[in-house]
Design an enzyme around this catalytic site. Sequence first.
Site, PDB file in Angstrom:
ATOM      1  N   GLU A 273       0.822  -1.213   0.000  1.00  0.00           N
ATOM      2  CA  GLU A 273       0.000   0.000   0.000  1.00  0.00           C
ATOM      3  C   GLU A 273       0.860   1.269   0.000  1.00  0.00           C
ATOM      4  OE1 GLU A 273      -2.952  -0.431   3.127  1.00  0.00           O
ATOM      5  OE2 GLU A 273      -4.273  -1.444   1.713  1.00  0.00           O
TER       6      GLU A 273
ATOM      7  N   GLU B  71      -6.188  -7.955  -1.266  1.00  0.00           N
ATOM      8  CA  GLU B  71      -6.701  -8.063   0.101  1.00  0.00           C
ATOM      9  C   GLU B  71      -8.171  -7.676   0.125  1.00  0.00           C
ATOM     10  OE1 GLU B  71      -4.732  -5.567   2.927  1.00  0.00           O
ATOM     11  OE2 GLU B  71      -2.765  -5.969   2.069  1.00  0.00           O
TER      12      GLU B  71
HETATM   13  C1  GLA Z   1      -4.356  -2.895   4.671  1.00  0.00           C
HETATM   14  C2  GLA Z   1      -2.975  -3.485   4.792  1.00  0.00           C
HETATM   15  C3  GLA Z   1      -2.936  -4.763   5.532  1.00  0.00           C
HETATM   16  C4  GLA Z   1      -3.837  -4.740   6.732  1.00  0.00           C
HETATM   17  C5  GLA Z   1      -5.226  -4.395   6.278  1.00  0.00           C
HETATM   18  C6  GLA Z   1      -6.243  -4.410   7.377  1.00  0.00           C
HETATM   19  O1  GLA Z   1      -4.987  -3.258   3.546  1.00  0.00           O
HETATM   20  O2  GLA Z   1      -2.365  -3.663   3.536  1.00  0.00           O
HETATM   21  O3  GLA Z   1      -1.600  -5.023   5.906  1.00  0.00           O
HETATM   22  O4  GLA Z   1      -3.385  -3.770   7.619  1.00  0.00           O
HETATM   23  O5  GLA Z   1      -5.216  -3.114   5.721  1.00  0.00           O
HETATM   24  O6  GLA Z   1      -7.537  -4.142   6.899  1.00  0.00           O
END
Ligand code: GLA
Length: 660
Positions: A145, A300
């Site tokens: 991210e 994710e």
């Molecule tokens: C983000 C991060 C993950 C985790 C999620 C939790 O997407 O990339 O590492 O922290 O949030 O929702």
Amino acid sequence: MRTIRYGGDYNPEQWPEEVWHEDVRLMKEAGVNLVSLGVFNWGIIEPAPGEYDFTGLDRSIELLHENGIGVNLGTPTSSPPAWLRRAHPEIRLVDVDGRTLAGGTRHGVCPSSPAYGDACANIVEQLAARYGSHPAVELWHVHNEYGWANLECYCKVSERAFHRWLEDRYGEIDRLNDAWGTAFWGIVYRSFDQIEAPAAAPPGVNPALLLDWKRFSGEAHLANYRVQREIIARHSDAPATTNFMIPNCEGMDYWRWAEAVDVVSNNHYLVAERPENHIELSMSADLARGVAGGPWMVMEHSTSAVNWQARNLAKTTGEMRRNSLTHLARGADGLMFFQWRASRSGAEKFHSAMLPHGGTDTQVWRDVVELGGDLKRLSGVVGAEVEAEVAVLWDWESWWALELEWRPSVELEFRERVEAYYSSLWRQHVTVDFAHPESDLSRYKLVVAPSSYLLTAEAGKNLRGYVEKGGHLIVSYFSGVVDEHDTVHAGAHPGALRDVLGLWVEEFHPLPEDGSLTLDSSARGRIWSERIRLEGAEAAARFADGPDAGHPAITRHRLGRGTAWYAATALDDATGLRGLLAEALDRAEVARVDGVPEQVEIVRRGPACFLINHSDQDVSVPGLRGVDALDGTAYDGEVAIAAGAVVIVHTTGDTPPHLP
Ligand code: GLA
């Protein structure tokens, strides 16, 4: 390989090794075939500068490989080790208020810091050299991210990097002065190093400076991605990605990022308390597909609750399945979760996982296993395109510009209008692509521009050509107003679109808070009104009251072989927007679905027609012929879908053409 990738973030470093054996056994039970490994393990694999310990990582990669589970290998650079912050305090993130942020968490580093960049390059070199040709490594998960909590850094190093970026962009300082219109208030720059990073300041900072700062900040992260990608490419043939945050990260221009990655991957989390949040999920999936230009993957999402909202509601029965299959229907070739096993320690211990704290005798686990089984039967969709006849324009730069300070109304919000139009189309079962305003739009029958405040002259020309050649275009208010420097296009608004829309705007009349108005068509409007002067267009509806009573509110302009509509207020969906879109869809001859209840999402991807029932009623959808992709049931015209359920039909040739 025609396999849907299924799995999640896997953090074996958080567990004793005996648990790893249980992990792989359960992964196989659930049909997991890919895990994201080592996303946050920098402090473990490099315990001190230049000292490495790959024992755990070696062993977990081998174990996964022996069990036929692929590895999406992380580069751990979003969570720098504590020693790096101590050795190089200058890497610390400085926020907009000039505060240097402390550590103890991930991300808090300056993206332009050379010391951080060198340390990243070194650990990525180590990883790529060690595992670059390992057969388990199917994909590289670069960083995590980008920009999540350190999108912009206001330290002196960043400011100097900004100067270099501006110099590359403008060459000479006077070109910058022209582009930024610095004659306004006389804040003229005589050299690049006179420019300050736009940290907290009195109001009225030059918006062109702010826009370039946003461009620079996003590109600093993109440059970091490219450095890592090049290192990996020297050691590995496996593709690379980094997880996007579409549509919730405002700061990244993902059209540009998508060009840099081999596979577009996206993280999406529902806002649990938001009504109809499944529509926002569809939008995210369509936008991910849009930037990818085809299939993409979910890196994710969550099996149930997250841990970072005010109230972290667990998903309701069937919701995880509907969410997953919406992503699949809308072009995802992989469905990954954060995370495989719920952690016991740290900040995310109340976040859901594929394997909850409660273990395998849980509904979440049963749903995970069921989904894994179903995905094996759905592998026929891998690589298949999603067909859309309608495009919605999306431009991050326009989003940034629209929401800078001192606009005609604080209620001018990019996502508010895009979501209004998107949701209305969704409720009419119309699948849309997202497109950039300067892209080739010729394959679409209808193009919708819900919020295109910043529109370059090039984009205006593109839209004009699209309409002249027979396209249908709908534009919402306060679009086409400024160019890429936030300079108003010369003459009356909407400069970039005046000839396409066949009108000009004499004056904006934003409404007071909670204000509303009506049209003579009995549609209701909010937020906005404006005095339209026709210049070729005709009025399809007029304001019945409000500051522009009697003047055009919705216009239609025939241009060449096409038509352009304009809506000068925030049309309420039920009384106005839906009708406007329906008229344009009809005139553009966009294929429509009949007889399907509103909350049933219907999307065609390749041979499969996905029917996702978001309502609490059992419904039946007429006119489908084919075979159930999961259980082989033959359908001859009528498909029953229980409340909250999903049916996927492999349609046969004689399915009527009105189906998507
Ligand atoms: C983000 C991060 C993950 C985790 C999620 C939790 O997407 O990339 O590492 O922290 O949030 O929702």
